[in-house]
Scaffold this motif. Structure first.
Motif, PDB file in Angstrom:
ATOM      1  N   ARG A 540       0.845  -1.193   0.000  1.00 44.91           N
ATOM      2  CA  ARG A 540       0.000   0.000   0.000  1.00 44.91           C
ATOM      3  C   ARG A 540       0.882   1.245   0.000  1.00 44.91           C
ATOM      4  O   ARG A 540       1.742   1.391   0.874  1.00 44.91           O
ATOM      5  CB  ARG A 540      -0.910   0.024   1.227  1.00 44.91           C
ATOM      6  CG  ARG A 540      -2.036  -1.005   1.192  1.00 44.91           C
ATOM      7  CD  ARG A 540      -2.989  -0.803   2.362  1.00 44.91           C
ATOM      8  NE  ARG A 540      -4.155  -1.668   2.246  1.00 44.91           N
ATOM      9  CZ  ARG A 540      -4.216  -2.904   2.710  1.00 44.91           C
ATOM     10  NH1 ARG A 540      -3.154  -3.432   3.314  1.00 44.91           N
ATOM     11  NH2 ARG A 540      -5.312  -3.624   2.560  1.00 44.91           N
ATOM     12  N   PRO A 541       0.668   2.150  -0.949  1.00 44.62           N
ATOM     13  CA  PRO A 541       1.434   3.404  -0.945  1.00 44.62           C
ATOM     14  C   PRO A 541       1.026   4.269   0.245  1.00 44.62           C
ATOM     15  O   PRO A 541      -0.142   4.641   0.376  1.00 44.62           O
ATOM     16  CB  PRO A 541       1.047   4.065  -2.271  1.00 44.62           C
ATOM     17  CG  PRO A 541       0.423   2.985  -3.101  1.00 44.62           C
ATOM     18  CD  PRO A 541      -0.202   2.041  -2.135  1.00 44.62           C
ATOM     19  N   GLN A 542       1.970   4.555   1.133  1.00 45.19           N
ATOM     20  CA  GLN A 542       1.732   5.551   2.167  1.00 45.19           C
ATOM     21  C   GLN A 542       1.791   6.941   1.555  1.00 45.19           C
ATOM     22  O   GLN A 542       1.009   7.816   1.896  1.00 45.19           O
ATOM     23  CB  GLN A 542       2.776   5.406   3.273  1.00 45.19           C
ATOM     24  CG  GLN A 542       2.858   4.006   3.866  1.00 45.19           C
ATOM     25  CD  GLN A 542       1.556   3.537   4.478  1.00 45.19           C
ATOM     26  OE1 GLN A 542       1.052   4.185   5.409  1.00 45.19           O
ATOM     27  NE2 GLN A 542       0.994   2.454   3.960  1.00 45.19           N
ATOM     28  N   VAL A 543       2.733   7.098   0.632  1.00 45.40           N
ATOM     29  CA  VAL A 543       2.875   8.321  -0.152  1.00 45.40           C
ATOM     30  C   VAL A 543       3.337   7.914  -1.537  1.00 45.40           C
ATOM     31  O   VAL A 543       4.267   7.113  -1.678  1.00 45.40           O
ATOM     32  CB  VAL A 543       3.905   9.290   0.473  1.00 45.40           C
ATOM     33  CG1 VAL A 543       4.101  10.507  -0.432  1.00 45.40           C
ATOM     34  CG2 VAL A 543       3.467   9.728   1.852  1.00 45.40           C
ATOM     35  N   SER A 554      -1.287  11.959  -7.540  1.00 43.80           N
ATOM     36  CA  SER A 554      -1.098  11.069  -6.390  1.00 43.80           C
ATOM     37  C   SER A 554      -1.738   9.719  -6.700  1.00 43.80           C
ATOM     38  O   SER A 554      -2.735   9.645  -7.414  1.00 43.80           O
ATOM     39  CB  SER A 554      -1.706  11.665  -5.122  1.00 43.80           C
ATOM     40  OG  SER A 554      -3.113  11.736  -5.236  1.00 43.80           O
ATOM     41  N   SER A 556      -3.107   6.018  -4.987  1.00 39.57           N
ATOM     42  CA  SER A 556      -3.544   5.332  -3.779  1.00 39.57           C
ATOM     43  C   SER A 556      -4.089   3.963  -4.162  1.00 39.57           C
ATOM     44  O   SER A 556      -4.315   3.669  -5.334  1.00 39.57           O
ATOM     45  CB  SER A 556      -4.616   6.153  -3.051  1.00 39.57           C
ATOM     46  OG  SER A 556      -5.757   6.319  -3.888  1.00 39.57           O
ATOM     47  N   SER A 558      -3.988  -0.442  -3.447  1.00 44.06           N
ATOM     48  CA  SER A 558      -3.212  -1.571  -2.936  1.00 44.06           C
ATOM     49  C   SER A 558      -2.879  -2.542  -4.057  1.00 44.06           C
ATOM     50  O   SER A 558      -3.556  -2.583  -5.091  1.00 44.06           O
ATOM     51  CB  SER A 558      -3.986  -2.313  -1.832  1.00 44.06           C
ATOM     52  OG  SER A 558      -5.154  -2.907  -2.368  1.00 44.06           O
ATOM     53  N   LEU A 568      -5.500   0.183  -7.956  1.00 41.38           N
ATOM     54  CA  LEU A 568      -4.777   1.444  -7.805  1.00 41.38           C
ATOM     55  C   LEU A 568      -5.519   2.548  -8.544  1.00 41.38           C
ATOM     56  O   LEU A 568      -6.059   2.328  -9.632  1.00 41.38           O
ATOM     57  CB  LEU A 568      -3.351   1.323  -8.358  1.00 41.38           C
ATOM     58  CG  LEU A 568      -2.452   0.286  -7.668  1.00 41.38           C
ATOM     59  CD1 LEU A 568      -1.160   0.124  -8.440  1.00 41.38           C
ATOM     60  CD2 LEU A 568      -2.163   0.707  -6.229  1.00 41.38           C
TER      61      LEU A 568
END
Length: 661
Positions: A540-543, A554, A556, A558, A568
């Protein structure tokens, strides 16, 4: 007076001399006739000592003879040693026209526990049957007190001459069944040993021909130092071997040196018969030098071709008390990773419906079968995909100790950047424990990623750096990735991205159509960072932010390595005015084997519905819902956060000095 005084002493002297002369005469006659009366006592003595029947069978009078002057010499028209009681073989040894010669010093040493040395063995014909059962009992173990696990010291031979020899060997404990035709012929100065071997070893068919030519040794000690020309050719399993050189102590190959050629359908074809852990590969062939000294084998590989790979190296194989050790250096001009296949512990990929991650189980037992210490230095490593550039060069130290595989001090260069790290696989338990700590920096993406754009700027460019610290466990690569835990951090410096990609991510139709007409260009990336957390195989992208002068993008969602699925979403926030935009975030969903890209329908539906209603009033008014003034505040907020992360160094990529191999 003197005669009478000496007469009492003269008679004993005469008697002693007479007895001595009679004794010498008896010995001379016995040596001349060969002590024939010793045949029966010797049979009984040997039968008792060996615990099986021993017979000297005479075809005619005088064909059995023993002599003791200058050593023990035995000749028999036929020597028959019966098999042990549990054996089904017709005999242990059946020899015709057999002649043996032993030195007294060798008999003394054998009595003191050293291996027996036989100075000379000659036979018109020999037929031997040697057997070992699965419980360790062997037909050549004679003493009743011998343990099944006791190692038998075979006799050492000096001069050997056999016109026609046949040896049948069956070993259920080590899964060996062999039959050897043996002959030793020729004059003393030019004798020829011929061995034709057929059978099976570890369920692998064996067919080997050995020829040795040279001066026949006169003694057992000379046999260990006399070098003979040696050629070996044949096959074991699917591996084909040719060897030309010389050897000392041909009986046990104590000394061996020469050149070899080796070929087969896979490196595993070599490792399986000799118990060395080697990976499954495409067909291979190799040439080089081979030297054996005592229990050590040295191999120098001048040229080895495995699939499309070209390798070379120097290795030392030493049989140890616990596990054998393979050490040395592996180099070469080119290595294609696909050629080595599943090299970690002999993994065999297994196809799984709808899955892309290899699910074949690791051969952890093979990891525990031997130790290794190999320095790796390869000029070019092809990663096996046309999308990524090669590593040039790659250096590392491969270690294998008690089931723990490690690749340490890994260093590589690619696309003007560097890669360093350590990888480990602990195979001591039922589940393999995998860990990796990798760092990279200054990798030029436009050179490393092979982007199919020859007449336009690359989709993405810049210097990539980052770090991945992850662990996992399981019985296969898929299991390990499904349990992956750790962190992956990435940062792009001096980055640039295709203007078309940025606008397409936000579905800015006006900008995109304009670029298609005027031609694409690249936008500087003010900031590009990603901080991805892995837990139970889910990433999972935290940032994950890309910031340009036009937009801030951006990501986001998983990516599950356990289920091999992804979900995504990329959100682009424009900083400029656009007269024609749908502003619907693209979404990537589905499986790793079959991903698909879609647009979120709700934002598009709302804009298209508004455009339809306004079109009833005025056709030009239908364009109003598609006008976007830009989300400057939100974009600036994300950009500021991205810059802050970059300043803190979300992914430190400063290279450190490492020891070169």
């Amino acid at each position: 007076m003197s005669d009478s005084s000496s007469s009492p002493w003269r008679r004993p002297r005469v008697v002693a001399v007479t007895v001595l002369l009679l004794l010498l005469t008896g010995i001379a006659i016995g040596e001349w006739r060969g002590w024939p009366f010793l045949e029966s006592p010797l049979q009984n003595l040997l039968s008792g000592q060996l615990e099986r029947r021993v017979r000297f069978i005479d075809d005619a009078p005088g064909t059995f003879a023993m002599r003791f002057i200058g050593g023990v010499r035995l000749h028999s028209a036929r020597l028959d040693i019966a098999s042990t009681s549990w054996s089904t073989a017709p005999h242990l040894l059946d020899g015709r026209d057999v002649a043996l010669r032993l030195r007294y010093i060798d008999l003394w040493r054998a009595w003191r526990g050293q291996p027996l040395r036989i100075e000379s063995l000659q036979a018109g014909a020999l037929d031997a049957h040697l057997e070992r059962l699965a419980d360790g009992r062997a037909s050549w173990q004679f003493a009743a007190a011998s343990s099944p696990d006791e190692t038998t010291e075979w006799p050492r031979f000096g001069e050997v001459r056999i016109n026609d020899g046949l040896l049948r060997y069956s070993d259920l404990r080590h899964d060996v069944t062999l039959e050897a035709r043996v002959s030793v012929a020729g004059e003393q100065a030019d004798s020829v040993l011929k061995v034709d071997l057929t059978g099976a070893y570890r369920d692998q068919p064996v067919q080997v021909t050995l020829r040795a030519r040279g001066t026949r040794p006169e003694s057992a000690s000379e046999a260990q130092t006399t070098a003979v020309a040696l050629t070996v050719s044949g096959s074991i399993g699917r591996a084909i071997l040719d060897f030309t050189g010389s050897g000392r102590g041909v009986q046990d190959f104590a000394g061996l040196t020469g050149r070899f050629k080796l070929a087969g359908p896979s490196l595993a074809a070599i490792g399986d018969p000799i118990g060395v852990t080697l990976p499954g590969t495409p067909p291979f062939r190799a040439t080089g030098t081979l030297t054996k000294s005592g229990g050590e084998w040295r191999v120098g590989i001048d040229d080895a071709t495995v699939g499309s790979s070209r390798l070379k190296g120097d290795f030392l194989y030493r049989a140890g008390a616990d596990r054998p050790l393979l050490s040395g250096r592996l180099g070469g001009a080119r290595l294609l990773l696909a050629d080595l296949g599943p090299a970690l512990g002999g993994v065999r990929p297994a196809p799984r419906e709808g899955k892309v991650l290899p699910g074949g189980a690791f051969d952890l037992a093979a990891l525990r079968a031997m130790d290794a210490d190999i320095a790796i230095d390869i000029a070019e490593v092809d990663l096996g995909t046309p999308l990524l550039g090669a590593l040039q060069p790659l250096r590392a130290q491969l270690g294998l100790a008690a089931g723990v595989l490690s690749i340490s001090e890994l260093e590589a260069r690619t696309a003007e950047g560097w890669l360093k790290g350590d990888i480990g696989l602990d195979g001591r338990g039922d589940l393999a424990l995998w860990s990796a700590d990798m760092r990279w920096g200054d990798v030029r993406l436009e050179k490393w990623l092979r982007q199919a754009r020859t007449d336009a700027p690359p989709y993405v460019a810049g210097r990539l750096g980052g770090r991945a610290t992850v662990t996992g466990q399981g019985r296969s690569t898929a299991d390990i990735l499904a349990s992956l835990k750790g962190r992956v951090q990435v940062q792009l410096r001096d980055g640039r991205m295709s203007h078309l990609v940025v606008e397409a991510a936000g579905l800015d139709l006006a900008e995109a159509l304009g670029l298609l007409v005027s031609g694409d260009s690249t936008l500087p990336l003010d900031c590009a960072v990603a901080d991805i957390q892995a837990e139970a195989g889910v990433l999972r992208p935290q940032v994950m932010v890309l910031d340009t002068e036009d937009s801030t993008v951006s990501v986001s969602g998983s990516l599950s390595l356990a289920a091999e699925t992804l979900d995504l979403t990329a959100i682009a926030l424009p900083k400029d005015f656009s007269p024609l935009t749908l502003r619907s975030p693209p979404r990537v969903q589905g499986s790793l084997a079959d991903p698909h890209v879609s647009l979120e329908k709700a934002p598009i539906g709302m804009k298209m519905a508004g455009a339809a209603l306004l079109a009833l009033l005025n056709p030009l008014a239908a364009l109003l819902p598609l006008v976007d003034a830009g989300s400057i505040d939100e974009a600036d907020r994300l950009a500021a956060g991205c810059a802050a992360l970059a300043r803190r160094g979300v992914a430190k990529t400063t290279p450190t000095k490492r020891k070169h191999l």
